[in-house]
Scaffold this motif. Sequence first.
Motif: not given
Length: 412
Positions: A150-179
């Motif tokens: 339960p504790l790891r689940r909550v922690y990872t959920y919080v990290q997923a929410r925070k990094f989703r914001r950061d990751e999409l912001a980085a991609c939006r500010r880039a001129d191109a994204v590779l996958t």
Amino acid sequence: MEVLIVAPYPPYPPLFGGAARGYHLLRTLAREHRITLLCFASRRERAGLGPLREICAAVHTVEYPAGARWRRLYQARSIIGQAYNYYTCYSRQMVRALTALLARRSFDVVQTEFSQMAYYRIHGDAVRIVDEHNVEYRLLERTWRQERDPLRRVYTYVQARKFRRDELAACRRADAVLTTSEADRQILASELSGTPTRVVPNGVDTEFFSPGDRPEDPNRLLFTGAMNYAPNADGIASFCSEILPRIQAARPETTLAIVGKEPPPPIRRLAGDRIVVTGTVPDVRPWMQQAGVFVVPLRVGSGTRLKILEALACGRAVVSTSVGCEGLEVTDGEDILIADTAPAFADAVIRCLRDPTLRRELGARGRALVERRYRWDAIARDLSGFYRELSEARRASSIGPRAAASWEGARR
């Protein structure tokens, strides 16, 4: 073209997925472009960067951030602060090194390896590219859904929410994204408006990884990967508890080798009479060339697995979960076997162990696939072409608002 690569660690030696992708793209791109590498590195790692210095025009390193060295402390801090990835990849020393490089030299392209490294301002007129080895927030989302504690689940959920914001912001500010896969490209394209995305798949050096002439051990299973990477540790731990006993009940002579750097204590404790845990090895090819079956029992992941391409290049029969082989152009029953439950995975492995003809046929067709689709030279040529497209578009549009904008990640 002048290309600056910014990476979270040295892409050498290429002993695990991220390093292998970084090294082979760098090696092949350097035939056509002038490459400068800036990355974090420890003192021990800096001593082994000779091969990179032979390839690159210049190699610059800085010490790892405190978050990468004091993991538990910064994991706790990340509960109420920034995403944990911020603390592992952002440092003032890197800011100074990057600022100095951009002031001294005019780059045509600045390519950031992993979205975790996009917490930096890039000034100037260079085309800014993020190479998404994984869609990291998707990996975190899959991890928290899989987590039972339960504790790891909550922690990872919080990290997923925070990094989703950061990751999409980085991609939006880039001129191109590779996958690395079309699946990842579609996920990001649905979130990005007007940012070009391009699939640059993982590949394999088909001359380095080949079937060889070592005798096969028909009773040996093999799993490879950096064992300090949570999806690898999770996958092989689950395999040993839920799948391997089923296999060994049917074929008691079956053994398993777990090959990869920095196995954590729970993985080291798996070692015994029929399980070998090696840690880092100088060359993974002897292990691959002798294995009867290569297993990829991953339950979480994103991007694509270079380990599968390497095993196919070595002519091995591969059994994988759908997550394990996600994004690769493989076909169940043709060049790989795919199973997603413990009984089905065990049955697929047992089938391969019992049938040498099946192993040979899967291995031969897998080898043909990587020769046809996953050579690094062809992949790098496509990426070079994308560089040119982006640079020509930049010149044609001059310096508009998007090109002049600063690209920065989340602030403290």
